[in-house]
Write a protein that holds these residues in place. Structure first.
Motif, short mmCIF file in Angstrom:
data_model
loop_
_atom_site.label_atom_id
_atom_site.label_comp_id
_atom_site.label_asym_id
_atom_site.label_seq_id
_atom_site.Cartn_x
_atom_site.Cartn_y
_atom_site.Cartn_z
N ASP A 66 0.86 -1.18 0.00
CA ASP A 66 0.00 0.00 0.00
C ASP A 66 0.90 1.24 0.00
OD1 ASP A 66 -2.13 1.70 0.17
OD2 ASP A 66 -2.71 1.16 2.21
N LEU A 67 0.41 2.32 -0.56
CA LEU A 67 1.22 3.55 -0.58
C LEU A 67 1.04 4.39 0.68
CD1 LEU A 67 0.86 4.78 -4.29
CD2 LEU A 67 2.76 3.54 -3.23
N VAL A 92 1.90 -2.22 -6.35
CA VAL A 92 1.19 -1.30 -5.48
C VAL A 92 -0.27 -1.74 -5.37
CG1 VAL A 92 0.33 1.06 -5.22
CG2 VAL A 92 2.70 0.64 -5.94
N SER A 94 -3.43 0.14 -3.94
CA SER A 94 -3.74 1.48 -3.44
C SER A 94 -5.24 1.77 -3.44
CB SER A 94 -3.02 2.53 -4.30
OG SER A 94 -3.37 3.84 -3.91
N ARG A 101 0.57 8.95 -9.22
CA ARG A 101 1.11 7.98 -8.27
C ARG A 101 1.58 6.72 -9.00
NH1 ARG A 101 -0.81 8.19 -2.65
NH2 ARG A 101 -1.83 10.18 -2.27
#
Length: 235
Positions: A66-67, A92, A94, A101
């Protein structure tokens, strides 16, 4: 049926590290991963601090990250992972469907970007895709990125170099077949899938991909896609 020449076999599963601060999401992903014998969940973390320790202590092939974490960002972990495990893949996971991103993650070496609210595939399948040379991208985000490619089809060759850019960063023009393969890579096709679509061997596809790397001066598929988007080198 899973071909025996692909990575991710029951006797040698793909090793995964999972990092997410949401216990429900983490549980859902973990259940999905452990249900597939081709994947082995090695460890889980909910913070940057925990993840840093796991990255240093565990051998793994893919990190699902997760970011947005309580004590930092997933970008920090991708950077550490690439430094300590350069051959590992980062995907990722997210809450944000954000092109900026996604591009930042790809620039750092990630090979996947899945949006939690719209991902309807298998996380295990995403893991298997990236370790076998593909990219795992939420379909609607992949479509938007592909549209960015299409919008630059007529970009003039002169834009391939920015004024003042050093000669060492120049690139050769991609051939029509190389551009075609790069577009397929950008939306998640693996080398075997590309070979089947184009009716060529996997070895031929991988040779084209190596030539793309050489021409764009990159080391990963995600970097090639990101660079082509940023500098208008696609067609």
């Amino acid at each position: 049926m899973w071909p025996d020449f692909l990575q991710g076999q029951p006797e040698q599963p793909v090793r995964v590290l999972l990092v997410d601060d949401d216990p429900h999401i983490r549980r859902v992903i973990a259940q999905n991963l452990t249900a597939d014998l081709r994947v082995s969940l090695q460890a889980q973390a909910s913070t940057v601090r925990e993840a840093r320790r796991l990255i240093s202590r565990h051998a793994f092939d893919v990190m699902l990250v997760d970011l947005e974490l309580p004590d930092g960002t997933g970008f920090q972990l991708i950077e550490q992972m690439k430094a300590e495990h350069p051959n590992a893949e980062a995907v990722v996971v997210s809450s944000f469907e954000d092109e900026a991103r996604a591009m930042q993650a790809f620039e750092m070496g990630a090979t996947g970007y899945l949006v939690k609210s719209s991902w309807f595939g298998s996380f295990a399948q995403a893991v298997l895709q990236v370790v076998n040379g593909g990219a795992a991208i939420t379909p609607n985000l992949a479509r938007r990125l592909l549209h960015r490619f299409e919008g630059r089809v007529q970009a003039p060759p002169a834009r391939a170099l920015r004024q003042g850019e050093s000669a060492s960063r120049s690139c050769e023009r991609l051939s029509e077949r190389e551009r075609e393969i790069l577009q397929l890579v950008s939306v998640g096709f693996t080398s075997p899938e590309i070979g089947q679509r184009l009716q060529v061997s996997v070895q031929t596809v991988n040779t084209h991909i190596k030539n793309i790397y050489r021409k764009l001066h990159v080391r990963t598929r995600a970097q090639a896609v990101s660079l082509a988007l940023q500098r208008h080198w696609m067609i």
